[in-house]
Design a protein around this motif. Structure first.
Motif, PDB file in Angstrom:
ATOM      1  N   GLU A   1      10.208   1.776  -1.104  1.00 49.66           N
ATOM      2  CA  GLU A   1       8.692   1.611  -1.545  1.00 49.66           C
ATOM      3  C   GLU A   1       8.805   1.460  -3.247  1.00 49.66           C
ATOM      4  O   GLU A   1       8.248   0.786  -3.810  1.00 49.66           O
ATOM      5  CB  GLU A   1       7.826   2.608  -1.068  1.00 49.66           C
ATOM      6  CG  GLU A   1       6.511   2.724  -1.562  1.00 49.66           C
ATOM      7  CD  GLU A   1       5.766   4.039  -1.363  1.00 49.66           C
ATOM      8  OE1 GLU A   1       5.448   4.704  -2.423  1.00 49.66           O
ATOM      9  OE2 GLU A   1       5.402   4.386  -0.132  1.00 49.66           O
TER      10      GLU A   1
ATOM     11  N   GLN B   1       0.879  -0.920   0.010  1.00 49.66           N
ATOM     12  CA  GLN B   1       0.029   0.048   0.002  1.00 49.66           C
ATOM     13  C   GLN B   1       0.904   1.071  -0.017  1.00 49.66           C
ATOM     14  O   GLN B   1       1.278   1.867   1.031  1.00 49.66           O
ATOM     15  CB  GLN B   1      -0.909   0.077   1.279  1.00 49.66           C
ATOM     16  CG  GLN B   1      -1.681  -1.223   1.349  1.00 49.66           C
ATOM     17  CD  GLN B   1      -3.053  -1.191   0.451  1.00 49.66           C
ATOM     18  OE1 GLN B   1      -3.544   0.170  -0.064  1.00 49.66           O
ATOM     19  NE2 GLN B   1      -3.328  -2.216  -0.237  1.00 49.66           N
TER      20      GLN B   1
ATOM     21  N   SER C   1       2.612   5.008  -0.487  1.00 48.56           N
ATOM     22  CA  SER C   1       2.084   6.485  -0.257  1.00 48.56           C
ATOM     23  C   SER C   1       2.443   7.668  -1.323  1.00 48.56           C
ATOM     24  O   SER C   1       1.724   8.306  -1.574  1.00 48.56           O
ATOM     25  CB  SER C   1       3.003   6.880   1.041  1.00 48.56           C
ATOM     26  OG  SER C   1       4.358   6.883   0.835  1.00 48.56           O
ATOM     27  N   ASN C   2       3.518   7.154  -2.152  1.00 51.97           N
ATOM     28  CA  ASN C   2       3.657   8.001  -3.345  1.00 51.97           C
ATOM     29  C   ASN C   2       2.829   7.698  -4.367  1.00 51.97           C
ATOM     30  O   ASN C   2       2.443   6.693  -4.859  1.00 51.97           O
ATOM     31  CB  ASN C   2       5.152   7.467  -3.500  1.00 51.97           C
ATOM     32  CG  ASN C   2       5.715   8.277  -4.764  1.00 51.97           C
ATOM     33  OD1 ASN C   2       5.228   8.949  -5.711  1.00 51.97           O
ATOM     34  ND2 ASN C   2       7.149   8.520  -4.701  1.00 51.97           N
ATOM     35  N   ASP C   3       2.330   9.235  -4.781  1.00 54.37           N
ATOM     36  CA  ASP C   3       1.432   9.019  -5.857  1.00 54.37           C
ATOM     37  C   ASP C   3       1.663   8.292  -7.136  1.00 54.37           C
ATOM     38  O   ASP C   3       1.104   7.720  -8.004  1.00 54.37           O
ATOM     39  CB  ASP C   3       0.947  10.501  -6.254  1.00 54.37           C
ATOM     40  CG  ASP C   3      -0.198  10.947  -5.630  1.00 54.37           C
ATOM     41  OD1 ASP C   3      -0.907  10.428  -4.756  1.00 54.37           O
ATOM     42  OD2 ASP C   3      -0.603  12.371  -5.827  1.00 54.37           O
TER      43      ASP C   3
ATOM     44  N   ASP D   1      -6.289   3.526  -6.839  1.00 57.20           N
ATOM     45  CA  ASP D   1      -6.473   4.924  -6.315  1.00 57.20           C
ATOM     46  C   ASP D   1      -6.693   5.891  -7.436  1.00 57.20           C
ATOM     47  O   ASP D   1      -5.747   6.257  -8.117  1.00 57.20           O
ATOM     48  CB  ASP D   1      -5.141   5.214  -5.559  1.00 57.20           C
ATOM     49  CG  ASP D   1      -5.287   6.584  -4.910  1.00 57.20           C
ATOM     50  OD1 ASP D   1      -6.385   7.410  -5.081  1.00 57.20           O
ATOM     51  OD2 ASP D   1      -4.656   6.815  -3.883  1.00 57.20           O
TER      52      ASP D   1
ATOM     53  N   ARG E   1       1.157   4.631  -6.615  1.00 59.65           N
ATOM     54  CA  ARG E   1      -0.150   4.424  -6.431  1.00 59.65           C
ATOM     55  C   ARG E   1      -0.804   4.624  -7.987  1.00 59.65           C
ATOM     56  O   ARG E   1      -1.794   3.845  -8.156  1.00 59.65           O
ATOM     57  CB  ARG E   1      -0.715   5.288  -5.499  1.00 59.65           C
ATOM     58  CG  ARG E   1      -0.484   5.231  -4.125  1.00 59.65           C
ATOM     59  CD  ARG E   1      -1.155   6.287  -3.125  1.00 59.65           C
ATOM     60  NE  ARG E   1      -2.636   5.434  -2.945  1.00 59.65           N
ATOM     61  CZ  ARG E   1      -2.958   4.664  -1.989  1.00 59.65           C
ATOM     62  NH1 ARG E   1      -1.840   3.930  -1.285  1.00 59.65           N
ATOM     63  NH2 ARG E   1      -4.180   4.339  -1.764  1.00 59.65           N
TER      64      ARG E   1
END
Length: 885
Positions: free
Chosen positions: A674, A608, A610-612, A724, A615
């Motif tokens: 990530e 999951q 956090s970086n756009d 997302d 995502r």
């Protein structure tokens, strides 16, 4: 873990991967699965080697098989080869002819041994070629239409149909190939227009006029040699010109016998003279007329189309080839004053699709299947949806043929094939049909018996293929029959819907009670780049093995998948294969970069981030996985290939990998890790998605990703990932801005490597959305500095790119020599203005528009539209440059 070689080398990689698959038994059905999936490979003929059509059909099947295997199903792709009676016998006969040997010199048994030798050689070549193409077939289950099991099943089916009265022997008119000396089906006869003649022949009335003169009927024919077998001359019953002659006798020219004038509705009174010669044993229409009027069936030809020795045939023609006889008869007619006139005439001539010999309608004893009782359940199965055609419109073709079906002539006068299990008694007329060689005649008990010399039509055994390959013997159901029949799909070309699909439907329903396949996917036929049929004589054959040697199997397979669109024909241009080799290079280089920057990270589908950016790519991956799965489910292989190309090259390589470099090169700790995990996770996923189409490169990269013991061919399909849509929207806005900046740089001829300054005017809300991605935006757009401005701000002496809710300013002064660039733009404007003016003049000329070919006019309009668009862009660039002076 090793790092990939710098250069993508499919010729070295693909054989190694093939051997890994074969050693692993990965292609065998996976026992214990809850669901089964099966495809029967349309068996290639053992006549040589595979062609591009085989590669096309096989690639489609392999895509389906690999996809279903990755979903955990017990998958069987059944392998087999077809003995291909006529085609294979022709190949071997030609080989013998080259040595000056005729098959009859060898005898039947020795000749058949030669064919078996050829089968071993050719079959081995074909199987090796399939492996080069990456076909994930269960190689341990190889079958052949003349192996022991298949032969026993063919015998069983023949005997059962005979016992039910559905197979019978009868004398009928058939298509006869005088070169191959065998009957052939209607589907094996090619009818094409050829230049010929109409010979108008005078048939004298036997009864002379009172004054001693003779009246004649004039009959036109394209085949004067067949008059030797004429049984009558027909006229229409309502034709007033000839009503008084019906029932009279005519003297058959050159033959010293008489034939009657008969009346029949078959005759078109408005065609020619309204008189038609009727030769019942040598014309299909005449055969029907002959039966209605009980005319004699006089066969004038031998098996090789030479004139027969018969009492009704003048001696001077006996033994002549049919075309020699034609010339002699024409000369004799002319000598006797009976050739009224000769006209040039274009007409359709039927030729054998293999021998190219002129086909003769020929009266002979043959074996037939009474087909209607078999056809009706096969028609109903498609009507009820038990079997569906994809695309659906091919059902119409199937129905048209099945609803007008004729009894099937199943005997062929060949040596290679399943010999008909019928024995003739020398002491009575009884025919004994049995599963085994009978010890005596079933009628009189005599032991003087001889087996029928003929073999069965190849399509008879091929029609049983889906169930005989699974162990059907007519007694008990095999385990494989219970698991894998009905098969899931048949993949084939539209050209054998009649030959094969219909026969399998009829035989499957008859002997198993089930349809042989749930879906029939009909693919197009492959043509050359100009839409021409590939043939050796034209020199336009594209050999799949040569393409693999040059570009690799994956490039060829991806091209074929991309071409798998609904339709009758697809054009294959080698440049498309070259282009897809470049796609494989792109994949290789992108994966190599990923592996060099992976650190200790591993793929994790549950991540999951956090970086756009991360995502966004996972959201794009989700959509791609859904689209590919849906496309494969609907047999839209071209869409699956298109979606994957756009995602891998576009979203992943061109955008994500470039955006990820910001984190990889500038971040540490969790942020960098990530990105590494996501980068690997997405790579892992699209390798799985691409694997059914491009198995070699994906298997190689998968093992580099997961270790040398990993096997993608036996692994699972993709998972579900973060989705997302808001992050996706934000990233798409960043990409729009980058694209706009790149466009301006291109217009202004700014070197791609040169960093520039930029300012962006936007609302406070949008700034809050975009500012977290400033590093990514600057990296992708090659910016030295980026300044955020309030929404209504304007910047002097800058190029402007207005987007929705955002305005981009690029102060370009100093980055380019404005005057030089302006001079270049003005020069191009001048040239384009001249071109546009000339094109407009041509289109304003009404004579040109009215008389020129439509394609030419369309091209001129297209050129004008394109030049006007380019001119508008240059004028805009000119204005921007002038503002900087």
């Amino acid at each position: 873990m090793s790092i990939l070689d710098k250069t993508y080398n499919p010729q070295e990689m693909e054989p190694e991967i093939t051997q890994q698959w074969l050693d692993s038994d990965a292609f065998k059905p996976r026992k214990g699965a809850k669901e089964q999936y099966s495809i029967t490979l349309p068996p290639p003929n053992v006549t040589g080697s595979l062609h591009m059509g085989h590669a096309f059909s096989g690639t489609i099947q392999d895509i389906l098989v690999r996809w279903q295997r990755m979903q955990g199903k017990e998958v069987l792709w059944q392998l087999g080869l077809d003995h291909a009676g006529i085609a294979t016998q022709m190949v071997v006969e030609r080989q013998l002819d080259a040595k000056g040997i005729h098959r009859r010199d060898l005898g039947r048994e020795a000749f058949i041994e030669k064919v078996w030798e050829w089968k071993a050689e050719s079959g081995g070549i074909i199987l090796d070629q399939m492996k080069h193409l990456g076909f994930s077939i269960d190689w341990s289950r190889e079958r052949f239409t003349m192996d022991e099991g298949s032969s026993a099943a063919v015998q069983e089916v023949f005997v059962r149909l005979f016992e039910e009265g559905l197979i019978y022997r009868g004398k009928r008119l058939v298509n006869w190939d005088p070169v191959l000396e065998t009957a052939v089906s209607d589907l094996e006869v090619v009818h094409e227009e050829e230049a010929g003649h109409f010979w108008h022949i005078q048939y004298p009335l036997a009864e002379k006029n009172p004054d001693g003169s003779v009246k004649h009927l004039i009959v036109a024919t394209t085949r004067p040699e067949t008059l030797l077998g004429d049984g009558a001359v027909a006229v229409h019953p309502d034709d007033e010109r000839y009503k008084d002659l019906i029932g009279k006798e005519l003297v058959l020219p050159l033959c010293n016998r008489t034939i009657p004038v008969i009346a029949d509705d078959y005759v078109d009174p408005d065609f020619g003279t309204g008189c038609v010669k009727i030769t019942p044993a040598h014309d299909f229409n005449d055969y029907e007329v002959g039966k209605r009027h009980d005319l004699p069936m006089r066969n004038i030809f031998t098996n090789t189309a030479h004139i027969n020795h018969e009492d009704f045939i003048p001696e001077q023609y006996v033994g002549l080839d049919r075309y020699e006889a034609r010339e002699r008869i024409i000369a004799d007619l002319e000598a006797e004053g009976l050739l009224y006139k000769v006209e040039e005439h274009e007409h359709k001539v039927g030729r054998g699709d293999r021998s190219h010999a002129g086909i003769e309608p020929y009266l002979t004893d043959q074996w037939y299947v009474a087909i209607q009782d078999l056809a009706d359940p096969a028609i109903k199965a498609v009507e009820d949806g038990d079997t569906r055609f994809v695309p659906q419109h091919w059902e119409k073709t199937y129905f048209e043929w099945m609803r007008n079906i004729q009894d099937w002539c199943i005997s062929r006068q060949l040596w290679w094939g399943h010999r008909i299990p019928a024995w003739y008694c020398a002491d009575c007329d009884h025919i004994t049909v049995d599963r085994d060689t009978p010890s005596c005649c079933g009628g009189c008990g005599s032991k003087a018996m001889k087996q029928d010399e003929d073999v069965l039509d190849t399509w008879f055994s091929s029609g049983l293929w889906p169930f005989t390959t699974l162990g059907w013997d007519g007694k008990t159901d095999s385990e494989d029959m219970a698991k894998f029949y009905s098969t899931n799909v048949l993949v084939t070309g539209f050209d054998i819907i009649f030959f094969w699909v219909a026969r399998m439907m009829m035989m499957g329903k008859k002997f198993t009670g089930k349809v042989p396949f749930k879906d029939v996917y009909i693919h197009a036929l492959i043509r050359d780049k100009d839409g021409q049929k590939m043939s050796k004589s034209k020199g336009n054959v594209v050999d799949p093995l040569e393409m693999i040697e040059a570009y690799g199997a994956d490039a060829l397979r991806f091209t074929l998948a991309h071409m798998a669109t609904p339709g009758r024909d697809v054009k294959l241009d080698i440049t498309r294969i070259e282009s897809n080799r470049n796609f494989m290079n792109k994949i290789w280089n992108a994966a190599r970069f990923v592996f060099m920057n992976r650190g200790d990270a591993k793929p994790d589908a549950s991540i999951q981030p956090s970086n756009d950016v991360n995502r966004w790519i996972l959201s794009e991956l989700n959509r791609t996985a859904q689209d590919v799965s849906k496309a494969l489910q609907d047999y839209r292989f071209n869409e699956a290939a298109t979606v994957l190309y756009a995602f891998i090259w576009g979203s992943y390589c061109d955008w994500y990998v470039e955006a990820a470099k910001v984190s990889l090169y500038k971040d540490e700790g969790d942020a960098k890790e990530e990105t590494q995990i996501v980068m690997l996770t997405v790579l892992d996923a699209w390798l799985r998605l691409l694997h059914p189409i491009c198995p070699f490169i994906t298997e190689t990269l998968f093992q580099e990703l997961h270790g040398e013991d990993a096997l993608l061919v036996s692994d699972t399909w993709v998972s579900h990932y973060v989705d997302d849509q808001q992050a996706k929207g934000r990233m798409l806005r960043v990409m729009d801005i980058v694209s706009a900046i790149r466009s301006i740089r291109g217009e202004m001829n700014v070197a791609p490597s040169k960093k520039i300054d930029a300012s962006i005017a936007l609302s406070v809300g949008l700034r809050a959305e975009l500012e977290p991605q400033q590093r990514v935006l600057m990296s992708l757009a090659k910016l030295e500095t980026l300044q955020w401005l309030e929404a209504d701000t304007e910047v002097e002496n800058a190029a402007v790119a207005p987007l929705e809710s955002v305005k981009i300013f690029l102060p370009l002064a100093g980055l380019v020599n404005v005057q030089e660039e302006l001079n270049r733009v003005v020069k191009n404007i001048t040239k384009l203005q001249s071109d546009v003016e000339n094109l407009r003049k041509r289109l304003s000329n009404t004579n040109f528009v009215a008389s020129a070919p439509e394609a030419v006019v369309t091209k001129v309009r297209s050129d004008l539209q394109g030049n006007e668009s380019k001119l508008a862009e240059l004028l805009l660039s000119q204005d921007k440059l002038k503002a900087l002076i």
